[in-house]
Design a protein around this motif. Structure first.
Motif, short mmCIF file in Angstrom:
data_model
loop_
_atom_site.label_atom_id
_atom_site.label_comp_id
_atom_site.label_asym_id
_atom_site.label_seq_id
_atom_site.Cartn_x
_atom_site.Cartn_y
_atom_site.Cartn_z
N ASP A 46 2.39 2.92 -2.29
CA ASP A 46 2.13 3.85 -3.39
C ASP A 46 0.66 3.93 -3.77
O ASP A 46 0.31 4.37 -4.87
CB ASP A 46 2.95 3.45 -4.62
CG ASP A 46 2.64 2.03 -5.10
OD1 ASP A 46 1.91 1.30 -4.39
OD2 ASP A 46 3.13 1.64 -6.18
N LYS A 47 -0.20 3.49 -2.86
CA LYS A 47 -1.64 3.51 -3.13
C LYS A 47 -2.33 4.56 -2.26
O LYS A 47 -1.87 4.83 -1.15
CB LYS A 47 -2.24 2.12 -2.90
CG LYS A 47 -1.71 1.09 -3.90
CD LYS A 47 -2.22 -0.30 -3.62
CE LYS A 47 -1.79 -1.26 -4.73
NZ LYS A 47 -0.32 -1.31 -4.87
N TYR B 279 0.81 -1.23 0.00
CA TYR B 279 0.00 0.00 0.00
C TYR B 279 0.84 1.28 0.00
O TYR B 279 0.29 2.39 0.06
CB TYR B 279 -0.93 0.01 1.21
CG TYR B 279 -2.11 -0.92 1.05
CD1 TYR B 279 -3.15 -0.62 0.16
CD2 TYR B 279 -2.19 -2.11 1.77
CE1 TYR B 279 -4.22 -1.48 0.00
CE2 TYR B 279 -3.28 -2.97 1.61
CZ TYR B 279 -4.28 -2.65 0.73
OH TYR B 279 -5.35 -3.49 0.56
#
Length: 252
Positions: free
Chosen positions: A110-111, A108
């Motif tokens: 880069d989310k 997560y």
């Protein structure tokens, strides 16, 4: 590999399955995967998102099978309670697995939103559990003893099963051969019964169909012994031929 028959049970968890909103595909793929591992799926139970029902199913089925699998209920939402229920069934606590947390942090990173508290729920495991890798979404499956907790989404479950391939102890894989025939199964019921009696190491399943305006049936012979399977297939083919039918190897 031994002559012992290893068995597994599957608990399918989710209100959406029982309501019909979601059509289960995991039973078939778990059963097929287990056959290759030399393990037979002996029974399946579908239960709602209710802890006491999951606990009862887990404790009942794990007692009479070598392995227990569950699908569904290991996500980030409030009704994903499989981990809590299995922990309760085993009498252990629930902890955040450090390796699972690290995996989710990477996934997560880069989310949008990053690793929220809700997403972190997917790192929770019954105390003492190990992880089953999940290359699809980062959230791992869980293994504790002979119990395997897997996702409800079929393609994610498939990846978890792939990660487990070859890691479970089992017996000889169940092999099969199909024989088709244009006949009502009721007409050859007695014939099938006699073939089964003569071939005690094999099982024969009868699957009728109606096709091209005609009634037919496919007979699936199963055995862990390749030579016994071949002998039974030969016996069935000859018996059908002697009775005036035209069997079709491979099925219709």
């Amino acid at each position: 590999m031994t002559d012992r028959i290893w068995t597994a049970a599957l608990v399918v968890i989710g209100d959406e399955i029982l309501s019909g909103r979601t059509h289960d595909k995991n039973i078939a793929q778990v059963a097929e995967w287990l056959q290759v591992q030399g393990i037979r799926l002996a029974e399946v139970r579908v239960v709602p998102d209710e802890e006491d029902r999951i606990v009862e199913a887990v404790n009942t089925l794990r007692e009479r099978n070598d392995y227990l699998f569950t699908t569904g209920g290991i996500g980030p939402t409030h009704d994903d309670i499989t981990v809590d229920a299995v922990a309760a069934a085993l009498g252990v606590g629930v902890v955040v697995h450090p390796e699972a947390r690290a995996t989710l942090e990477r996934y997560y990173a880069d989310k949008p939103g990053g690793l929220t508290e809700d997403r972190l729920r997917m790192a929770r495991v019954p105390e003492g559990a190990e992880l089953i890798p999940n290359r699809m979404s980062g959230a791992p499956g869980i293994r504790i003893g002979a119990i395997y907790l897997m996702a409800g989404v079929p393609h994610i479950t498939a990846g978890m099963l792939d990660a487990l391939t070859g890691t479970l102890e089992g017996g000889a894989p169940l092999q099969s051969e199909t024989m088709g025939c244009w006949t009502a199964e009721s007409e050859v019921a007695g014939l099938l019964r006699e073939v089964v009696k003569r071939n005690s190491e094999c099982q024969i399943g009868s699957y009728p169909f109606f096709r091209e305006g005609k009634v037919g049936a496919n007979f699936v012979i199963r055995s862990t012994d390749a030579s016994a399977l071949a002998a039974c297939a030969k016996d069935l083919r000859e018996a059908l031929t002697d009775a005036g039918y035209s069997p079709v190897p491979g099925g219709i």
